[in-house]
Write a protein that holds these residues in place. Structure first.
Motif, PDB file in Angstrom:
ATOM      1  N   ALA A   3       0.841  -1.201   0.000  1.00  0.00           N
ATOM      2  CA  ALA A   3       0.000   0.000   0.000  1.00  0.00           C
ATOM      3  C   ALA A   3       0.875   1.249   0.000  1.00  0.00           C
ATOM      4  O   ALA A   3       0.590   2.217  -0.709  1.00  0.00           O
ATOM      5  CB  ALA A   3      -0.925  -0.019   1.206  1.00  0.00           C
TER       6      ALA A   3
ATOM      7  N   LEU B 110       2.363   1.722  -3.481  1.00  0.00           N
ATOM      8  CA  LEU B 110       1.343   2.089  -4.472  1.00  0.00           C
ATOM      9  C   LEU B 110       0.840   3.521  -4.251  1.00  0.00           C
ATOM     10  O   LEU B 110       0.521   4.226  -5.201  1.00  0.00           O
ATOM     11  CB  LEU B 110       0.162   1.114  -4.411  1.00  0.00           C
ATOM     12  CG  LEU B 110       0.410  -0.268  -5.018  1.00  0.00           C
ATOM     13  CD1 LEU B 110      -0.765  -1.195  -4.751  1.00  0.00           C
ATOM     14  CD2 LEU B 110       0.663  -0.171  -6.513  1.00  0.00           C
ATOM     15  N   ALA B 111       0.797   3.965  -2.987  1.00  0.00           N
ATOM     16  CA  ALA B 111       0.248   5.293  -2.702  1.00  0.00           C
ATOM     17  C   ALA B 111       1.295   6.396  -2.810  1.00  0.00           C
ATOM     18  O   ALA B 111       0.980   7.533  -3.138  1.00  0.00           O
ATOM     19  CB  ALA B 111      -0.379   5.297  -1.306  1.00  0.00           C
ATOM     20  N   ARG B 112       2.575   6.073  -2.520  1.00  0.00           N
ATOM     21  CA  ARG B 112       3.585   7.123  -2.391  1.00  0.00           C
ATOM     22  C   ARG B 112       4.615   7.183  -3.518  1.00  0.00           C
ATOM     23  O   ARG B 112       5.234   8.199  -3.731  1.00  0.00           O
ATOM     24  CB  ARG B 112       4.333   6.955  -1.058  1.00  0.00           C
ATOM     25  CG  ARG B 112       3.484   7.205   0.176  1.00  0.00           C
ATOM     26  CD  ARG B 112       3.190   8.675   0.339  1.00  0.00           C
ATOM     27  NE  ARG B 112       2.570   8.943   1.622  1.00  0.00           N
ATOM     28  CZ  ARG B 112       1.278   9.210   1.779  1.00  0.00           C
ATOM     29  NH1 ARG B 112       0.480   9.233   0.725  1.00  0.00           N
ATOM     30  NH2 ARG B 112       0.788   9.449   2.979  1.00  0.00           N
TER      31      ARG B 112
ATOM     32  N   ARG C  15      -0.930  -2.332  -9.577  1.00  0.00           N
ATOM     33  CA  ARG C  15      -2.089  -2.234  -8.700  1.00  0.00           C
ATOM     34  C   ARG C  15      -3.172  -3.219  -9.147  1.00  0.00           C
ATOM     35  O   ARG C  15      -3.737  -3.946  -8.326  1.00  0.00           O
ATOM     36  CB  ARG C  15      -2.659  -0.827  -8.694  1.00  0.00           C
ATOM     37  CG  ARG C  15      -3.938  -0.770  -7.867  1.00  0.00           C
ATOM     38  CD  ARG C  15      -4.710   0.517  -7.957  1.00  0.00           C
ATOM     39  NE  ARG C  15      -4.082   1.596  -7.225  1.00  0.00           N
ATOM     40  CZ  ARG C  15      -3.642   2.706  -7.790  1.00  0.00           C
ATOM     41  NH1 ARG C  15      -3.772   2.869  -9.082  1.00  0.00           N
ATOM     42  NH2 ARG C  15      -3.089   3.630  -7.066  1.00  0.00           N
TER      43      ARG C  15
ATOM     44  N   VAL D 251      -4.819  -3.867   1.264  1.00  0.00           N
ATOM     45  CA  VAL D 251      -4.108  -2.945   0.372  1.00  0.00           C
ATOM     46  C   VAL D 251      -5.028  -1.811  -0.073  1.00  0.00           C
ATOM     47  O   VAL D 251      -4.671  -0.633   0.011  1.00  0.00           O
ATOM     48  CB  VAL D 251      -3.539  -3.716  -0.845  1.00  0.00           C
ATOM     49  CG1 VAL D 251      -2.898  -2.759  -1.826  1.00  0.00           C
ATOM     50  CG2 VAL D 251      -2.532  -4.762  -0.382  1.00  0.00           C
TER      51      VAL D 251
ATOM     52  N   GLU E  24      -4.331   1.959   1.127  1.00  0.00           N
ATOM     53  CA  GLU E  24      -3.891   2.853   0.059  1.00  0.00           C
ATOM     54  C   GLU E  24      -4.826   4.051  -0.050  1.00  0.00           C
ATOM     55  O   GLU E  24      -4.379   5.197  -0.186  1.00  0.00           O
ATOM     56  CB  GLU E  24      -3.834   2.115  -1.285  1.00  0.00           C
ATOM     57  CG  GLU E  24      -3.059   2.890  -2.336  1.00  0.00           C
ATOM     58  CD  GLU E  24      -3.409   2.489  -3.768  1.00  0.00           C
ATOM     59  OE1 GLU E  24      -4.009   1.421  -3.964  1.00  0.00           O
ATOM     60  OE2 GLU E  24      -3.092   3.276  -4.676  1.00  0.00           O
TER      61      GLU E  24
ATOM     62  N   ARG F  65      -3.790   8.028   0.580  1.00  0.00           N
ATOM     63  CA  ARG F  65      -4.016   9.080  -0.409  1.00  0.00           C
ATOM     64  C   ARG F  65      -4.816  10.232   0.181  1.00  0.00           C
ATOM     65  O   ARG F  65      -4.494  11.404  -0.054  1.00  0.00           O
ATOM     66  CB  ARG F  65      -4.769   8.511  -1.615  1.00  0.00           C
ATOM     67  CG  ARG F  65      -3.881   7.714  -2.516  1.00  0.00           C
ATOM     68  CD  ARG F  65      -4.679   7.120  -3.662  1.00  0.00           C
ATOM     69  NE  ARG F  65      -3.801   6.259  -4.425  1.00  0.00           N
ATOM     70  CZ  ARG F  65      -2.889   6.714  -5.268  1.00  0.00           C
ATOM     71  NH1 ARG F  65      -2.779   8.001  -5.488  1.00  0.00           N
ATOM     72  NH2 ARG F  65      -2.097   5.878  -5.896  1.00  0.00           N
TER      73      ARG F  65
END
Lengths: 250, 258
Positions: free
Chosen positions: A61, A64-66, A76, A135, A139, A143
Protein backbone atom coordinates in the motif's frame (compact mmCIF):
# COMPACT_ATOMS: atom_id res chain seq x y z
CA UNK A 1 -39.15 1.90 -2.94
CA UNK A 2 -36.35 0.21 -4.99
CA UNK A 3 -34.08 0.89 -2.06
CA UNK A 4 -36.50 -0.98 0.21
CA UNK A 5 -36.57 -3.87 -2.27
CA UNK A 6 -32.78 -3.94 -2.23
CA UNK A 7 -32.69 -3.98 1.55
CA UNK A 8 -35.33 -6.71 1.67
CA UNK A 9 -33.32 -8.75 -0.84
CA UNK A 10 -30.46 -8.83 1.67
CA UNK A 11 -32.42 -9.03 4.93
CA UNK A 12 -35.16 -11.55 4.09
CA UNK A 13 -32.81 -14.53 3.38
CA UNK A 14 -30.96 -13.84 6.63
CA UNK A 15 -34.28 -13.68 8.44
CA UNK A 16 -35.33 -16.97 6.83
CA UNK A 17 -32.11 -18.52 8.12
CA UNK A 18 -32.81 -17.22 11.64
CA UNK A 19 -36.36 -18.61 11.54
CA UNK A 20 -35.19 -22.10 10.50
CA UNK A 21 -32.62 -22.44 13.29
CA UNK A 22 -33.54 -25.03 15.90
CA UNK A 23 -33.04 -22.78 18.94
CA UNK A 24 -33.71 -25.55 21.49
CA UNK A 25 -30.65 -27.43 20.21
CA UNK A 26 -28.59 -24.33 19.38
CA UNK A 27 -26.05 -24.71 22.20
CA UNK A 28 -25.71 -28.44 21.69
CA UNK A 29 -25.21 -28.00 17.92
CA UNK A 30 -22.49 -25.38 18.41
CA UNK A 31 -20.85 -27.33 21.22
CA UNK A 32 -20.30 -30.53 19.25
CA UNK A 33 -16.62 -31.50 18.85
CA UNK A 34 -16.65 -31.00 15.07
CA UNK A 35 -18.26 -27.53 15.38
CA UNK A 36 -15.81 -26.43 18.07
CA UNK A 37 -12.84 -27.76 16.06
CA UNK A 38 -13.99 -25.83 12.98
CA UNK A 39 -14.61 -22.66 14.99
CA UNK A 40 -11.20 -22.79 16.70
CA UNK A 41 -9.38 -23.58 13.46
CA UNK A 42 -11.16 -20.75 11.63
CA UNK A 43 -10.29 -18.18 14.29
CA UNK A 44 -6.65 -19.28 14.48
CA UNK A 45 -5.99 -19.46 10.74
CA UNK A 46 -7.85 -16.18 10.07
CA UNK A 47 -5.78 -14.42 12.75
CA UNK A 48 -2.53 -15.68 11.22
CA UNK A 49 -3.75 -14.77 7.73
CA UNK A 50 -4.57 -11.23 8.92
CA UNK A 51 -1.03 -10.89 10.31
CA UNK A 52 0.36 -12.12 7.00
CA UNK A 53 -1.83 -9.57 5.19
CA UNK A 54 -0.39 -6.79 7.39
CA UNK A 55 3.21 -7.88 6.81
CA UNK A 56 2.74 -8.17 3.04
CA UNK A 57 0.06 -5.54 2.49
CA UNK A 58 1.41 -2.47 4.35
CA UNK A 59 4.56 -2.19 2.19
CA UNK A 60 2.46 -2.77 -0.94
CA UNK A 61 0.00 0.00 0.00
CA UNK A 62 2.85 2.40 0.86
CA UNK A 63 4.59 1.83 -2.47
CA UNK A 64 1.34 2.09 -4.47
CA UNK A 65 0.25 5.29 -2.70
CA UNK A 66 3.58 7.12 -2.39
CA UNK A 67 5.87 6.04 -5.20
CA UNK A 68 5.51 6.96 -8.85
CA UNK A 69 6.99 4.39 -11.18
CA UNK A 70 6.24 3.09 -14.66
CA UNK A 71 3.63 0.35 -14.70
CA UNK A 72 2.14 1.33 -11.34
CA UNK A 73 -1.43 0.90 -12.63
CA UNK A 74 -0.57 -2.58 -13.90
CA UNK A 75 0.97 -3.54 -10.54
CA UNK A 76 -2.09 -2.23 -8.70
CA UNK A 77 -4.46 -4.19 -10.97
CA UNK A 78 -2.46 -7.38 -10.40
CA UNK A 79 -2.41 -6.82 -6.64
CA UNK A 80 -6.19 -6.47 -6.60
CA UNK A 81 -6.81 -9.47 -8.87
CA UNK A 82 -7.81 -11.90 -6.06
CA UNK A 83 -10.67 -9.50 -5.27
CA UNK A 84 -12.43 -10.27 -8.56
CA UNK A 85 -11.05 -13.74 -9.23
CA UNK A 86 -13.36 -16.66 -8.33
CA UNK A 87 -11.81 -18.19 -5.18
CA UNK A 88 -11.83 -21.66 -6.72
CA UNK A 89 -9.53 -20.33 -9.47
CA UNK A 90 -7.25 -18.93 -6.76
CA UNK A 91 -7.25 -22.37 -5.15
CA UNK A 92 -6.21 -24.08 -8.38
CA UNK A 93 -3.47 -21.46 -8.92
CA UNK A 94 -2.17 -22.04 -5.37
CA UNK A 95 -2.28 -25.81 -5.95
CA UNK A 96 0.02 -25.51 -8.95
CA UNK A 97 2.33 -23.19 -7.00
CA UNK A 98 2.57 -24.67 -3.51
CA UNK A 99 1.20 -28.17 -4.22
CA UNK A 100 3.50 -31.18 -3.99
CA UNK A 101 4.07 -31.12 -7.75
CA UNK A 102 3.73 -27.35 -8.04
CA UNK A 103 6.19 -24.65 -9.05
CA UNK A 104 7.53 -24.07 -5.50
CA UNK A 105 6.00 -27.09 -3.77
CA UNK A 106 8.76 -29.50 -4.75
CA UNK A 107 11.43 -27.19 -3.29
CA UNK A 108 9.38 -26.73 -0.11
CA UNK A 109 8.88 -30.49 0.17
CA UNK A 110 12.64 -31.06 -0.11
CA UNK A 111 13.22 -28.40 2.58
CA UNK A 112 10.87 -30.37 4.84
CA UNK A 113 8.05 -27.82 4.72
CA UNK A 114 5.04 -29.78 3.52
CA UNK A 115 2.19 -27.43 2.63
CA UNK A 116 -0.40 -29.78 1.12
CA UNK A 117 -3.21 -30.78 3.50
CA UNK A 118 -1.82 -28.73 6.43
CA UNK A 119 -3.18 -25.67 8.22
CA UNK A 120 -0.43 -23.71 6.41
CA UNK A 121 -2.34 -24.33 3.18
CA UNK A 122 -5.49 -22.87 4.77
CA UNK A 123 -3.58 -19.73 5.82
CA UNK A 124 -2.10 -19.38 2.31
CA UNK A 125 -5.55 -19.61 0.72
CA UNK A 126 -7.00 -17.09 3.19
CA UNK A 127 -4.12 -14.65 2.76
CA UNK A 128 -4.38 -14.87 -1.01
CA UNK A 129 -8.04 -13.78 -1.05
CA UNK A 130 -7.85 -11.32 1.89
CA UNK A 131 -4.71 -9.36 0.97
CA UNK A 132 -6.40 -6.95 -1.52
CA UNK A 133 -8.84 -5.77 1.19
CA UNK A 134 -5.97 -4.49 3.31
CA UNK A 135 -4.11 -2.94 0.37
CA UNK A 136 -7.20 -1.14 -0.99
CA UNK A 137 -8.27 0.17 2.41
CA UNK A 138 -4.81 1.39 3.44
CA UNK A 139 -3.89 2.85 0.06
CA UNK A 140 -7.13 4.88 0.00
CA UNK A 141 -6.45 6.26 3.48
CA UNK A 142 -2.84 7.09 2.61
CA UNK A 143 -4.02 9.08 -0.41
CA UNK A 144 -6.74 10.99 1.45
CA UNK A 145 -4.37 11.87 4.32
CA UNK A 146 -1.83 13.36 1.90
CA UNK A 147 1.89 14.01 2.40
CA UNK A 148 1.91 17.45 4.06
CA UNK A 149 2.72 16.27 7.60
CA UNK A 150 5.34 13.86 6.29
CA UNK A 151 7.02 16.69 4.38
CA UNK A 152 7.03 18.92 7.48
CA UNK A 153 8.52 16.15 9.64
CA UNK A 154 11.20 15.52 7.03
CA UNK A 155 12.18 19.22 6.82
CA UNK A 156 12.45 19.26 10.61
CA UNK A 157 15.11 16.56 10.26
CA UNK A 158 13.23 13.35 11.00
CA UNK A 159 14.73 10.31 9.23
CA UNK A 160 12.33 8.34 6.95
CA UNK A 161 11.85 5.52 9.48
CA UNK A 162 10.80 8.04 12.17
CA UNK A 163 8.41 9.72 9.73
CA UNK A 164 6.82 6.35 8.96
CA UNK A 165 6.42 5.23 12.58
CA UNK A 166 5.61 8.58 14.24
CA UNK A 167 3.67 10.42 11.52
CA UNK A 168 2.36 8.26 8.68
CA UNK A 169 1.19 5.15 10.53
CA UNK A 170 -0.64 7.04 13.36
CA UNK A 171 -2.39 9.14 10.72
CA UNK A 172 -3.64 6.15 8.76
CA UNK A 173 -4.38 3.95 11.80
CA UNK A 174 -8.19 3.90 11.27
CA UNK A 175 -7.70 2.82 7.65
CA UNK A 176 -5.15 0.22 8.70
CA UNK A 177 -7.49 -1.18 11.37
CA UNK A 178 -10.55 -1.33 9.11
CA UNK A 179 -8.42 -2.97 6.41
CA UNK A 180 -7.23 -5.56 8.92
CA UNK A 181 -10.79 -6.21 10.14
CA UNK A 182 -12.05 -6.65 6.56
CA UNK A 183 -9.16 -9.01 5.78
CA UNK A 184 -9.99 -11.05 8.87
CA UNK A 185 -13.64 -11.25 7.81
CA UNK A 186 -12.72 -12.32 4.29
CA UNK A 187 -10.32 -14.94 5.65
CA UNK A 188 -13.02 -16.26 8.00
CA UNK A 189 -15.47 -16.69 5.13
CA UNK A 190 -12.96 -18.22 2.69
CA UNK A 191 -14.31 -21.40 1.10
CA UNK A 192 -13.50 -21.97 -2.57
CA UNK A 193 -9.73 -21.66 -2.46
CA UNK A 194 -9.53 -23.68 0.77
CA UNK A 195 -11.57 -26.67 -0.44
CA UNK A 196 -9.66 -26.74 -3.74
CA UNK A 197 -6.18 -26.30 -2.31
CA UNK A 198 -6.11 -27.37 1.35
CA UNK A 199 -8.54 -30.28 1.56
CA UNK A 200 -10.94 -30.95 4.42
CA UNK A 201 -10.00 -32.67 7.70
CA UNK A 202 -11.43 -31.94 11.13
CA UNK A 203 -9.11 -29.75 13.22
CA UNK A 204 -6.51 -29.41 10.43
CA UNK A 205 -8.07 -27.89 7.33
CA UNK A 206 -11.85 -28.03 7.84
CA UNK A 207 -12.68 -24.40 8.59
CA UNK A 208 -16.14 -23.13 9.54
CA UNK A 209 -17.45 -22.62 5.97
CA UNK A 210 -16.26 -26.11 4.97
CA UNK A 211 -17.92 -27.60 8.06
CA UNK A 212 -21.18 -25.80 7.18
CA UNK A 213 -21.05 -27.14 3.62
CA UNK A 214 -20.45 -30.70 4.85
CA UNK A 215 -23.07 -30.62 7.63
CA UNK A 216 -25.65 -29.37 5.12
CA UNK A 217 -25.57 -32.95 3.77
CA UNK A 218 -26.21 -34.92 6.96
CA UNK A 219 -27.21 -32.43 9.66
CA UNK A 220 -28.80 -29.27 8.19
CA UNK A 221 -29.70 -28.03 11.71
CA UNK A 222 -26.00 -27.86 12.65
CA UNK A 223 -25.23 -26.15 9.33
CA UNK A 224 -27.82 -23.48 10.07
CA UNK A 225 -26.62 -22.90 13.63
CA UNK A 226 -23.03 -22.46 12.40
CA UNK A 227 -24.21 -20.20 9.58
CA UNK A 228 -25.87 -17.97 12.13
CA UNK A 229 -22.55 -17.66 13.98
CA UNK A 230 -20.91 -16.37 10.79
CA UNK A 231 -23.84 -13.95 10.23
CA UNK A 232 -23.36 -12.60 13.77
CA UNK A 233 -19.61 -12.17 13.18
CA UNK A 234 -20.30 -10.43 9.87
CA UNK A 235 -22.73 -7.98 11.52
CA UNK A 236 -20.20 -7.26 14.25
CA UNK A 237 -17.50 -6.59 11.66
CA UNK A 238 -19.62 -4.26 9.50
CA UNK A 239 -20.57 -2.25 12.60
CA UNK A 240 -16.92 -2.07 13.72
CA UNK A 241 -15.64 -0.89 10.32
CA UNK A 242 -18.45 1.68 10.05
CA UNK A 243 -17.36 3.10 13.45
CA UNK A 244 -13.72 3.17 12.32
CA UNK A 245 -14.77 4.95 9.14
CA UNK A 246 -16.63 7.62 11.13
CA UNK A 247 -13.63 8.19 13.36
CA UNK A 248 -11.35 8.59 10.35
CA UNK A 249 -13.55 11.30 8.85
CA UNK A 250 -14.02 13.30 12.03
CA UNK B 1 -29.92 10.76 -5.30
CA UNK B 2 -33.43 9.84 -6.47
CA UNK B 3 -33.69 6.21 -7.55
CA UNK B 4 -34.30 6.03 -11.28
CA UNK B 5 -36.88 3.87 -13.02
CA UNK B 6 -34.30 1.74 -14.89
CA UNK B 7 -32.67 0.93 -11.56
CA UNK B 8 -36.01 -0.18 -10.16
CA UNK B 9 -36.71 -2.33 -13.21
CA UNK B 10 -33.27 -3.92 -12.94
CA UNK B 11 -33.82 -4.69 -9.26
CA UNK B 12 -37.15 -6.39 -9.98
CA UNK B 13 -35.69 -8.33 -12.93
CA UNK B 14 -32.77 -9.56 -10.85
CA UNK B 15 -35.11 -10.66 -8.06
CA UNK B 16 -37.40 -12.49 -10.48
CA UNK B 17 -34.50 -14.14 -12.30
CA UNK B 18 -32.98 -15.35 -9.06
CA UNK B 19 -36.35 -16.62 -7.80
CA UNK B 20 -37.05 -18.49 -11.03
CA UNK B 21 -33.61 -20.06 -11.35
CA UNK B 22 -33.60 -21.13 -7.69
CA UNK B 23 -34.46 -24.82 -7.82
CA UNK B 24 -35.87 -25.24 -11.29
CA UNK B 25 -32.73 -25.17 -13.43
CA UNK B 26 -33.87 -27.99 -15.74
CA UNK B 27 -37.30 -26.41 -16.28
CA UNK B 28 -35.71 -23.18 -17.47
CA UNK B 29 -34.08 -24.95 -20.42
CA UNK B 30 -37.32 -26.70 -21.43
CA UNK B 31 -37.61 -26.96 -25.20
CA UNK B 32 -40.46 -24.99 -26.72
CA UNK B 33 -43.22 -27.14 -28.23
CA UNK B 34 -42.08 -30.71 -27.48
CA UNK B 35 -42.40 -32.61 -24.24
CA UNK B 36 -39.60 -32.77 -21.70
CA UNK B 37 -38.86 -35.50 -19.20
CA UNK B 38 -36.78 -34.39 -16.24
CA UNK B 39 -34.46 -36.90 -14.56
CA UNK B 40 -32.62 -36.24 -11.28
CA UNK B 41 -29.59 -38.52 -11.07
CA UNK B 42 -26.54 -39.03 -8.86
CA UNK B 43 -23.35 -37.30 -10.05
CA UNK B 44 -21.64 -40.69 -10.60
CA UNK B 45 -24.23 -41.48 -13.31
CA UNK B 46 -23.47 -38.42 -15.44
CA UNK B 47 -21.67 -40.13 -18.34
CA UNK B 48 -23.91 -43.21 -18.59
CA UNK B 49 -27.24 -41.41 -18.16
CA UNK B 50 -26.28 -38.73 -20.68
CA UNK B 51 -25.78 -41.53 -23.23
CA UNK B 52 -29.05 -43.20 -22.26
CA UNK B 53 -30.82 -39.83 -22.48
CA UNK B 54 -29.72 -39.50 -26.10
CA UNK B 55 -30.96 -43.04 -26.82
CA UNK B 56 -34.32 -42.17 -25.20
CA UNK B 57 -34.65 -39.04 -27.33
CA UNK B 58 -33.88 -41.08 -30.46
CA UNK B 59 -36.66 -43.58 -29.68
CA UNK B 60 -39.11 -40.85 -28.57
CA UNK B 61 -39.09 -38.16 -31.30
CA UNK B 62 -40.17 -34.75 -30.00
CA UNK B 63 -39.18 -35.60 -26.42
CA UNK B 64 -36.19 -34.03 -24.71
CA UNK B 65 -34.51 -35.51 -21.63
CA UNK B 66 -33.18 -32.96 -19.17
CA UNK B 67 -30.86 -34.04 -16.34
CA UNK B 68 -30.00 -32.62 -12.96
CA UNK B 69 -26.80 -34.32 -11.77
CA UNK B 70 -25.75 -33.74 -8.14
CA UNK B 71 -25.12 -35.57 -4.88
CA UNK B 72 -27.94 -38.06 -4.17
CA UNK B 73 -28.85 -36.53 -0.81
CA UNK B 74 -28.97 -32.99 -2.26
CA UNK B 75 -31.28 -34.23 -5.05
CA UNK B 76 -33.52 -35.99 -2.54
CA UNK B 77 -33.84 -32.72 -0.59
CA UNK B 78 -34.72 -30.81 -3.78
CA UNK B 79 -37.40 -33.36 -4.69
CA UNK B 80 -39.03 -33.27 -1.24
CA UNK B 81 -38.94 -29.45 -1.43
CA UNK B 82 -41.07 -29.66 -4.59
CA UNK B 83 -38.62 -29.61 -7.49
CA UNK B 84 -40.42 -30.86 -10.64
CA UNK B 85 -38.78 -34.20 -11.53
CA UNK B 86 -40.14 -37.24 -13.35
CA UNK B 87 -37.58 -39.83 -12.26
CA UNK B 88 -34.92 -40.10 -9.55
CA UNK B 89 -31.79 -42.27 -9.67
CA UNK B 90 -29.91 -42.42 -6.37
CA UNK B 91 -26.39 -43.73 -5.72
CA UNK B 92 -27.54 -45.25 -2.44
CA UNK B 93 -30.69 -46.55 -0.80
CA UNK B 94 -30.62 -44.05 2.08
CA UNK B 95 -31.29 -41.03 -0.15
CA UNK B 96 -34.06 -42.92 -1.94
CA UNK B 97 -35.70 -43.58 1.43
CA UNK B 98 -36.02 -39.79 1.92
CA UNK B 99 -38.08 -39.51 -1.28
CA UNK B 100 -40.10 -42.69 -0.70
CA UNK B 101 -40.81 -41.62 2.88
CA UNK B 102 -42.34 -38.37 1.58
CA UNK B 103 -44.75 -40.44 -0.57
CA UNK B 104 -43.37 -39.08 -3.85
CA UNK B 105 -42.29 -42.35 -5.49
CA UNK B 106 -44.57 -43.92 -8.10
CA UNK B 107 -44.13 -47.53 -7.06
CA UNK B 108 -41.19 -49.30 -5.48
CA UNK B 109 -37.62 -48.16 -6.19
CA UNK B 110 -35.71 -50.80 -8.16
CA UNK B 111 -31.96 -51.48 -8.06
CA UNK B 112 -30.27 -51.10 -11.46
CA UNK B 113 -26.52 -51.07 -10.84
CA UNK B 114 -23.91 -51.48 -8.13
CA UNK B 115 -20.70 -49.60 -7.53
CA UNK B 116 -17.71 -50.57 -5.43
CA UNK B 117 -14.72 -48.64 -4.21
CA UNK B 118 -11.32 -48.91 -5.80
CA UNK B 119 -7.93 -47.35 -5.08
CA UNK B 120 -6.91 -44.49 -7.36
CA UNK B 121 -3.23 -43.51 -7.55
CA UNK B 122 -1.31 -41.08 -9.79
CA UNK B 123 -0.11 -42.82 -12.99
CA UNK B 124 3.45 -43.24 -11.60
CA UNK B 125 2.12 -44.59 -8.25
CA UNK B 126 4.77 -42.73 -6.18
CA UNK B 127 3.94 -44.52 -2.91
CA UNK B 128 3.92 -47.98 -4.57
CA UNK B 129 0.44 -48.85 -3.29
CA UNK B 130 -0.60 -52.42 -4.09
CA UNK B 131 -3.19 -53.49 -1.51
CA UNK B 132 -5.92 -52.02 0.68
CA UNK B 133 -3.73 -52.53 3.77
CA UNK B 134 -1.03 -50.37 2.13
CA UNK B 135 -3.36 -47.39 2.56
CA UNK B 136 -2.80 -47.46 6.33
CA UNK B 137 0.98 -47.07 5.92
CA UNK B 138 2.31 -44.12 7.97
CA UNK B 139 3.34 -41.11 5.89
CA UNK B 140 1.15 -42.08 2.95
CA UNK B 141 -1.07 -39.20 1.87
CA UNK B 142 -4.53 -40.76 1.54
CA UNK B 143 -7.66 -38.82 0.56
CA UNK B 144 -11.16 -40.26 1.05
CA UNK B 145 -14.78 -39.07 1.05
CA UNK B 146 -16.31 -37.68 4.26
CA UNK B 147 -18.53 -40.21 6.10
CA UNK B 148 -21.55 -37.95 5.48
CA UNK B 149 -21.60 -38.73 1.73
CA UNK B 150 -22.24 -42.21 0.20
CA UNK B 151 -18.65 -42.94 -0.92
CA UNK B 152 -17.43 -42.00 2.57
CA UNK B 153 -20.03 -44.23 4.20
CA UNK B 154 -18.76 -47.10 2.04
CA UNK B 155 -15.17 -46.30 3.10
CA UNK B 156 -16.21 -46.48 6.76
CA UNK B 157 -17.95 -49.82 6.17
CA UNK B 158 -14.74 -51.18 4.60
CA UNK B 159 -12.64 -50.02 7.54
CA UNK B 160 -15.00 -51.77 9.96
CA UNK B 161 -15.21 -54.95 7.86
CA UNK B 162 -11.44 -55.31 7.36
CA UNK B 163 -10.18 -53.92 10.66
CA UNK B 164 -7.80 -51.64 8.77
CA UNK B 165 -7.76 -48.15 10.31
CA UNK B 166 -7.17 -45.41 7.77
CA UNK B 167 -5.69 -42.02 8.65
CA UNK B 168 -6.61 -39.82 5.68
CA UNK B 169 -5.08 -36.36 5.25
CA UNK B 170 -8.38 -35.10 3.87
CA UNK B 171 -12.06 -36.12 3.86
CA UNK B 172 -13.62 -34.57 0.78
CA UNK B 173 -17.22 -33.63 0.15
CA UNK B 174 -17.56 -35.46 -3.16
CA UNK B 175 -15.88 -38.36 -4.89
CA UNK B 176 -14.88 -36.01 -7.73
CA UNK B 177 -12.85 -33.93 -5.26
CA UNK B 178 -10.95 -37.05 -4.16
CA UNK B 179 -10.18 -37.86 -7.77
CA UNK B 180 -8.99 -34.28 -8.44
CA UNK B 181 -6.51 -34.46 -5.54
CA UNK B 182 -5.08 -37.76 -6.84
CA UNK B 183 -4.94 -36.47 -10.41
CA UNK B 184 -3.00 -33.35 -9.30
CA UNK B 185 -0.50 -35.58 -7.49
CA UNK B 186 -1.37 -33.96 -4.15
CA UNK B 187 -2.46 -37.30 -2.74
CA UNK B 188 -0.56 -40.59 -2.99
CA UNK B 189 -3.84 -42.50 -3.11
CA UNK B 190 -7.59 -42.01 -2.91
CA UNK B 191 -10.64 -44.23 -2.47
CA UNK B 192 -13.14 -43.64 -5.28
CA UNK B 193 -15.75 -45.64 -7.20
CA UNK B 194 -14.53 -48.14 -9.77
CA UNK B 195 -16.53 -46.20 -12.39
CA UNK B 196 -14.66 -42.97 -11.60
CA UNK B 197 -11.31 -44.57 -12.37
CA UNK B 198 -12.57 -45.83 -15.75
CA UNK B 199 -14.04 -42.39 -16.56
CA UNK B 200 -10.76 -40.67 -15.60
CA UNK B 201 -8.86 -42.51 -18.36
CA UNK B 202 -5.06 -42.27 -18.23
CA UNK B 203 -4.92 -39.44 -15.67
CA UNK B 204 -5.07 -41.90 -12.73
CA UNK B 205 -4.39 -45.60 -12.26
CA UNK B 206 -6.92 -47.88 -10.56
CA UNK B 207 -5.95 -50.66 -8.17
CA UNK B 208 -8.77 -53.13 -7.49
CA UNK B 209 -8.74 -54.96 -4.16
CA UNK B 210 -10.78 -58.01 -3.06
CA UNK B 211 -12.03 -56.39 0.17
CA UNK B 212 -14.08 -53.90 -1.93
CA UNK B 213 -16.87 -56.49 -2.20
CA UNK B 214 -17.60 -55.92 1.53
CA UNK B 215 -19.05 -52.45 0.80
CA UNK B 216 -21.30 -52.38 -2.23
CA UNK B 217 -23.42 -49.32 -3.04
CA UNK B 218 -26.69 -50.20 -4.73
CA UNK B 219 -27.97 -47.62 -7.21
CA UNK B 220 -31.78 -47.44 -7.19
CA UNK B 221 -34.21 -45.70 -9.53
CA UNK B 222 -37.91 -44.80 -9.44
CA UNK B 223 -40.43 -42.71 -11.36
CA UNK B 224 -41.88 -39.84 -9.35
CA UNK B 225 -45.63 -39.49 -8.93
CA UNK B 226 -45.58 -35.69 -8.69
CA UNK B 227 -43.63 -35.10 -11.90
CA UNK B 228 -45.25 -33.35 -14.89
CA UNK B 229 -44.33 -36.32 -17.15
CA UNK B 230 -44.46 -39.21 -14.71
CA UNK B 231 -45.38 -41.71 -17.46
CA UNK B 232 -42.31 -40.81 -19.53
CA UNK B 233 -40.30 -40.96 -16.30
CA UNK B 234 -41.38 -44.61 -15.94
CA UNK B 235 -40.35 -45.27 -19.56
CA UNK B 236 -36.89 -43.87 -18.81
CA UNK B 237 -36.67 -46.13 -15.76
CA UNK B 238 -37.55 -49.09 -18.01
CA UNK B 239 -34.79 -48.09 -20.47
CA UNK B 240 -32.21 -47.98 -17.67
CA UNK B 241 -33.24 -51.48 -16.55
CA UNK B 242 -33.43 -52.89 -20.11
CA UNK B 243 -30.62 -54.94 -21.71
CA UNK B 244 -29.48 -51.80 -23.60
CA UNK B 245 -29.30 -49.72 -20.42
CA UNK B 246 -27.51 -52.45 -18.50
CA UNK B 247 -24.90 -52.75 -21.26
CA UNK B 248 -24.11 -49.01 -21.13
CA UNK B 249 -23.74 -49.22 -17.34
CA UNK B 250 -21.58 -52.35 -17.50
CA UNK B 251 -19.27 -50.68 -20.06
CA UNK B 252 -18.72 -47.83 -17.59
CA UNK B 253 -17.69 -50.24 -14.83
CA UNK B 254 -20.95 -50.61 -12.89
CA UNK B 255 -21.82 -54.02 -11.47
CA UNK B 256 -25.13 -55.78 -12.08
CA UNK B 257 -27.77 -55.34 -9.41
CA UNK B 258 -29.70 -58.39 -8.32
Amino acid sequence: MPAAAGAAFVVVPLLALGLRVDWSRFGELLGSPSSLAALTLSLQTSAVATLACLVLGVPMALVLARRRFPGRQVVRSLALLPLVLPPVVGGIALLYTFGRRGLLGQTLDVLGVPVAFTSVAVVLAQTFVALPFLVVSLEGTLRSVGQRYEAVAATLGAPPSTVLCRVTLPLVLPGLLSGAVLSFARALGEFGATITFAGSLQGVTRTLPLEIYLRQVDDPDAAMALSLVLVAVAIGITVATARLGERAHR
Amino acid sequence: MRPSLPAAVTAVLVTVTVAVSGCSGPAATRAAGGTTVTVFAAASLKATFTRLGRAFEASHPGTAVVFNFAGSQALAEQITQGAPADAFASANEASMATVAGAGLAAGRARPFATNTLTIAVPPDNPAAVATFADLARPGLKLVVCAPAVPCGAATLTLEEATGVTLAPVSEEQAVTDVLAKVRAGEADAGLVYATDVIAAGDSVRGIAFPESSRAVNRNVIVALSGGPQSGLGQEFVDLVRSAEGQQVLADAGFGTAT
